[in-house]
Design an enzyme around this catalytic site. Structure first.
Site, PDB file in Angstrom:
ATOM      1  N   ARG A 286      45.883  21.429  34.743  1.00  0.00           N
ATOM      2  CA  ARG A 286      47.030  22.338  34.747  1.00  0.00           C
ATOM      3  C   ARG A 286      47.965  22.100  35.931  1.00  0.00           C
ATOM      4  O   ARG A 286      49.186  22.171  35.787  1.00  0.00           O
ATOM      5  CB  ARG A 286      46.531  23.778  34.756  1.00  0.00           C
ATOM      6  CG  ARG A 286      45.933  24.153  33.423  1.00  0.00           C
ATOM      7  CD  ARG A 286      45.354  25.534  33.413  1.00  0.00           C
ATOM      8  NE  ARG A 286      44.958  25.872  32.044  1.00  0.00           N
ATOM      9  CZ  ARG A 286      44.297  26.968  31.710  1.00  0.00           C
ATOM     10  NH1 ARG A 286      43.947  27.837  32.637  1.00  0.00           N
ATOM     11  NH2 ARG A 286      43.984  27.201  30.462  1.00  0.00           N
ATOM     12  N   GLU A 374      38.083  37.750  38.536  1.00  0.00           N
ATOM     13  CA  GLU A 374      39.281  37.087  39.062  1.00  0.00           C
ATOM     14  C   GLU A 374      39.653  37.640  40.431  1.00  0.00           C
ATOM     15  O   GLU A 374      40.367  36.982  41.203  1.00  0.00           O
ATOM     16  CB  GLU A 374      40.442  37.270  38.065  1.00  0.00           C
ATOM     17  CG  GLU A 374      41.628  36.387  38.410  1.00  0.00           C
ATOM     18  CD  GLU A 374      42.673  36.307  37.295  1.00  0.00           C
ATOM     19  OE1 GLU A 374      42.326  36.487  36.115  1.00  0.00           O
ATOM     20  OE2 GLU A 374      43.845  36.046  37.627  1.00  0.00           O
TER      21      GLU A 374
HETATM   22  C1  LIG Z   1      46.727  35.699  28.239  1.00  0.00           C
HETATM   23  C2  LIG Z   1      45.487  35.211  28.953  1.00  0.00           C
HETATM   24  C3  LIG Z   1      44.649  34.293  28.333  1.00  0.00           C
HETATM   25  C4  LIG Z   1      43.509  33.808  28.979  1.00  0.00           C
HETATM   26  N1  LIG Z   1      42.690  32.929  28.339  1.00  0.00           N
HETATM   27  C5  LIG Z   1      41.555  32.498  28.957  1.00  0.00           C
HETATM   28  C6  LIG Z   1      40.647  31.627  28.295  1.00  0.00           C
HETATM   29  O1  LIG Z   1      40.856  31.233  27.149  1.00  0.00           O
HETATM   30  N2  LIG Z   1      39.533  31.234  28.980  1.00  0.00           N
HETATM   31  C7  LIG Z   1      39.259  31.647  30.267  1.00  0.00           C
HETATM   32  O2  LIG Z   1      38.234  31.260  30.842  1.00  0.00           O
HETATM   33  N3  LIG Z   1      40.112  32.491  30.896  1.00  0.00           N
HETATM   34  C8  LIG Z   1      41.230  32.925  30.292  1.00  0.00           C
HETATM   35  N4  LIG Z   1      42.082  33.781  30.948  1.00  0.00           N
HETATM   36  C9  LIG Z   1      41.689  34.281  32.287  1.00  0.00           C
HETATM   37  C10 LIG Z   1      40.572  35.332  32.156  1.00  0.00           C
HETATM   38  O3  LIG Z   1      40.833  36.100  31.003  1.00  0.00           O
HETATM   39  C11 LIG Z   1      40.505  36.257  33.387  1.00  0.00           C
HETATM   40  O4  LIG Z   1      40.448  35.529  34.573  1.00  0.00           O
HETATM   41  C12 LIG Z   1      39.269  37.170  33.308  1.00  0.00           C
HETATM   42  O5  LIG Z   1      39.203  37.806  32.055  1.00  0.00           O
HETATM   43  C13 LIG Z   1      39.318  38.201  34.417  1.00  0.00           C
HETATM   44  O6  LIG Z   1      38.335  39.187  34.163  1.00  0.00           O
HETATM   45  P1  LIG Z   1      38.169  40.385  35.194  1.00  0.00           P
HETATM   46  O7  LIG Z   1      37.151  41.296  34.630  1.00  0.00           O
HETATM   47  O8  LIG Z   1      37.991  39.860  36.550  1.00  0.00           O
HETATM   48  O9  LIG Z   1      39.611  41.110  35.201  1.00  0.00           O
HETATM   49  P2  LIG Z   1      40.397  41.840  34.024  1.00  0.00           P
HETATM   50  O10 LIG Z   1      39.875  41.521  32.690  1.00  0.00           O
HETATM   51  O11 LIG Z   1      41.846  41.576  34.281  1.00  0.00           O
HETATM   52  O12 LIG Z   1      40.073  43.384  34.267  1.00  0.00           O
HETATM   53  C14 LIG Z   1      40.527  44.073  35.400  1.00  0.00           C
HETATM   54  C15 LIG Z   1      40.626  45.557  35.057  1.00  0.00           C
HETATM   55  O13 LIG Z   1      40.876  46.274  36.270  1.00  0.00           O
HETATM   56  C16 LIG Z   1      41.717  47.371  35.966  1.00  0.00           C
HETATM   57  N5  LIG Z   1      42.345  47.814  37.218  1.00  0.00           N
HETATM   58  C17 LIG Z   1      43.242  47.129  37.965  1.00  0.00           C
HETATM   59  N6  LIG Z   1      43.557  47.843  39.052  1.00  0.00           N
HETATM   60  C18 LIG Z   1      42.846  48.998  38.994  1.00  0.00           C
HETATM   61  C19 LIG Z   1      42.757  50.149  39.838  1.00  0.00           C
HETATM   62  N7  LIG Z   1      43.435  50.238  40.991  1.00  0.00           N
HETATM   63  N8  LIG Z   1      41.969  51.183  39.459  1.00  0.00           N
HETATM   64  C20 LIG Z   1      41.261  51.120  38.290  1.00  0.00           C
HETATM   65  N9  LIG Z   1      41.312  50.040  37.469  1.00  0.00           N
HETATM   66  C21 LIG Z   1      42.082  48.995  37.824  1.00  0.00           C
HETATM   67  C22 LIG Z   1      42.674  46.832  34.935  1.00  0.00           C
HETATM   68  O14 LIG Z   1      43.243  47.869  34.173  1.00  0.00           O
HETATM   69  C23 LIG Z   1      41.775  45.897  34.116  1.00  0.00           C
HETATM   70  O15 LIG Z   1      41.265  46.541  32.972  1.00  0.00           O
HETATM   71  C24 LIG Z   1      43.219  34.265  30.304  1.00  0.00           C
HETATM   72  C25 LIG Z   1      44.062  35.177  30.930  1.00  0.00           C
HETATM   73  C26 LIG Z   1      45.194  35.663  30.267  1.00  0.00           C
HETATM   74  C27 LIG Z   1      46.084  36.652  30.965  1.00  0.00           C
END
Ligand SMILES: Cc1cc2nc3c(=O)[nH]c(=O)nc-3n(C[C@H](O)[C@H](O)[C@H](O)COP(=O)(O)OP(=O)(O)OC[C@H]3O[C@@H](n4cnc5c(N)ncnc54)[C@H](O)[C@@H]3O)c2cc1C
Length: 560
Positions: A286, A374
């Site tokens: 990328r 993330e």
């Molecule tokens: C469009 C898209 C497509 C993708 N496709 C892929 C893929 O095909 N393969 C891959 O490996 N990765 C992919 N990624 C990346 C991957 O999806 C993310 O890195 C991963 O899902 C992050 O998971 P997480 O649980 O850390 O965060 P998230 O799933 O972003 O969850 C974080 C949560 O925290 C909540 N939050 C934020 N701030 C607060 C707060 N102050 N108080 C309470 N709640 C809060 C939010 O509402 C959210 O629900 C993609 C990302 C995007 C945007």
């Protein structure tokens, strides 16, 4: 103010948060899983498309050591080897567990289907369905979470402040978005799983709640951030023509399945000029593809809207239909006929490699505070491989939940001073807004353009210095802004807290980008265009009084 008690508080209910809650509950702890959106329906996890990298070895022989080697190579010398190892070693365990929970990984005659993705040396990426992997993962985890009596779920609760005392993190303060009611949460350990920051940029693949809350919470509480300059720009985000109701990064699955040709404005294959490949497959990482597209645009060889052409016209229509039947129909409704026209694509902010600094137990520098998903930095170095982010969320979430449960501190009272300060900030917002002025709205409108134009894929000292100055001034303007007296459904209040988090995260990205005087992975400087061995170091940021302090790690010896 509502008062709540739990063993483990998990902030954010994406893949990382839900897995952390499961692990904590299965270790015998009460877990409180809160999200500013709906549980398991906000953030990036539910938006993920088609790639989940894990060395399952179903399509061809594979081993986590090979996945690890690919991850280090893509990370351009800056991966934290221990975190990268944890990710690659444990990914198959979590992916098979998801399989037992009937996530529905696509299968073929060899077993779980696994495809090749750029930067991987093996067919390693599994998926559920084209464009549907994230929703299936989120739904599966939601079901598992709902079955655990020890997990309490609260949607629409935004955590604004962590509450700390001399012993570390003792809980959090937030408020219920709909009611506007403040909430104080006492916890024996806290896990930040609130995702990344790509909403900070004008062109992004983010949902509304990916605005940097994780990093602000960590900084404010006294934890450290690592390598914040590395924002991943997904190279082939949709640019033109107008596309309604479809994801701007939807071209990735098309390229996995069909290849496709990436052409400059003059109709030339150009990737090979930048990475020496034959431009036939979809193999270039990328960071290099982003650099190549933007270099062509800068040289006057871009498309009309400033990107590159993505073409599938050389493929028979039957192949397009066989691979993407229903999606092809949706595209037609948008006036896009791939058998007779090309589309324009260009880089778009998509993921954050930097983040909260943790060890392999997901512990931050602050006792009692963990991070996962993330929100965490370091595993992917300067550039992430496709498909590494979902396993990162699942694996790190599981580890954070287990470790927080095992090491939870004895229950103690909430720190009064910290709680009073958080409540005072909240109440200070609920004052009449100044008439004729919409400070919050103006700052909210300004930030994405500022970040894109001055802290985007191509950077230089003059732009970064100007951005840093403006970001600091914006924080001063925001500090005294008010949101109106009525706390119920107060969107200005939410914007104020979003902006506070976004501006401090943006400052950290900009500060690190200005300091790193080289080009590496996702961080490209016009004024320092080459990778420098002397810069094979991590940049660490922590808050000192009211400013951000930056320091460099010793030279690293990770293979690049
Ligand atoms: C469009 C898209 C497509 C993708 N496709 C892929 C893929 O095909 N393969 C891959 O490996 N990765 C992919 N990624 C990346 C991957 O999806 C993310 O890195 C991963 O899902 C992050 O998971 P997480 O649980 O850390 O965060 P998230 O799933 O972003 O969850 C974080 C949560 O925290 C909540 N939050 C934020 N701030 C607060 C707060 N102050 N108080 C309470 N709640 C809060 C939010 O509402 C959210 O629900 C993609 C990302 C995007 C945007």
């Amino acid at each position: 103010m509502r008062q709540v008690e739990t063993d483990i508080l998990i902030i954010g209910a994406g893949g990382a948060g839900m897995y952390a809650a499961l692990a904590a509950a299965r270790a015998g702890m009460d877990a409180l899983l809160v999200d500013q959106s709906l549980i398991g329906r906000g953030g990036a996890t539910i938006m993920a498309q088609m790639t989940v990298a894990a060395a399952l070895g179903e399509a061809e022989p594979d081993d986590w050591h090979l996945h690890y080697a690919d991850t280090l190579k893509a990370g351009r010398g800056l991966c934290d080897p221990a975190l990268a190892e944890l990710l690659c070693r444990e990914a198959p365990v979590r992916i098979r567990e998801m399989d037992e929970w009937q996530v529905g990984w696509a299968r073929n005659d060899k077993g779980i289907a696994q495809v090749m993705a750029p930067g991987h040396s093996r067919q390693r990426c599994c998926y559920v369905d084209v464009l549907n992997t994230g929703p299936a993962i989120a739904a599966t985890l939601r079901k598992q979470v709902a079955r655990e009596n020890r997990i309490r779920r609260v949607s629409n609760l935004v955590v604004t402040d962590l509450l700390t005392d001399a012993e570390g993190c003792a809980g959090a303060f937030g408020y219920l978005l709909a009611e506007g009611e403040p909430v104080a949460i006492s916890a024996r350990a806290v896990i930040i799983a609130a995702g990344g920051l790509t909403k900070l940029y004008r062109r992004n693949s983010a949902s509304a709640n990916m605005g940097g809350h994780s990093y602000h919470l960590a900084l404010q509480a006294g934890a450290e951030l690592i390598d914040m300059e590395f924002v991943q720009f997904f190279p082939i985000g949709h640019l033109a023509p107008r596309l309604v109701g479809m994801d701007p990064i939807m071209w990735d699955p098309f390229r996995y399945k069909l290849g496709g040709r990436l052409l400059n404005g003059q109709g030339e294959d150009f990737i090979g000029r930048y990475d020496g490949s034959n431009a036939e497959g979809y193999t270039t990482t990328r960071d290099l593809t982003t650099f190549a597209i933007l270099s062509e645009v800068a040289a006057g060889r871009g498309t009309p809207h400033g990107g590159a052409w993505l073409s599938f016209r050389h493929l028979p229509e039957a192949d397009l239909l066989a691979a993407f039947g229903p999606v092809i129909d949706k595209l037609r409704k948008n006036g896009i006929d791939l058998s007779s026209m090309d589309v324009e694509v260009a880089p778009i902010a998509h993921y954050h490699m930097g983040g909260i600094r943790v060890d392999t137990a997901m512990r931050t520098a602050l006792p009692g505070l963990y991070a996962a998903g993330e929100a965490v930095g370091g595993a992917n170095g300067a550039n992430r491989l496709s498909g590494n982010a979902i396993p990162e969320a699942l694996v790190f979430g599981w580890v954070a939940g287990q470790e927080a449960a095992q090491q939870a501190a004895p229950r103690r009272a909430l720190p009064e001073a910290a709680l009073a300060a958080a409540l005072e900030t909240y109440q200070a917002r609920l004052q009449p807004a100044e008439s004729g002025q919409d400070v919050i709205g103006a700052l909210e409108a300004e930030l994405p353009g500022l970040m894109w134009d001055k802290v985007g894929p191509f950077r230089n000292a003059a732009d970064l210095t100007a951005a840093l100055k403006r970001l600091r001034a914006m924080q001063i303007e925001l500090a005294t802004a008010t949101a109106g007296e009525n706390p119920v459904f107060n969107m200005q209040l939410q914007s104020w807290y979003d902006l506070r988090a976004a501006l401090s995260s943006a400052e950290a990205v900009t500060l690190a980008a200005l300091e790193r005087r080289e080009s590496r992975g996702a961080h490209q400087r016009d004024d320092f265009p080459t990778l420098q061995d002397s810069w094979q170091r991590n940049l660490i940021i922590r808050r000192q009084e009211n400013t951000l302090a930056l320091s460099k790690s010793p030279l690293l010896t990770v293979a690049a």
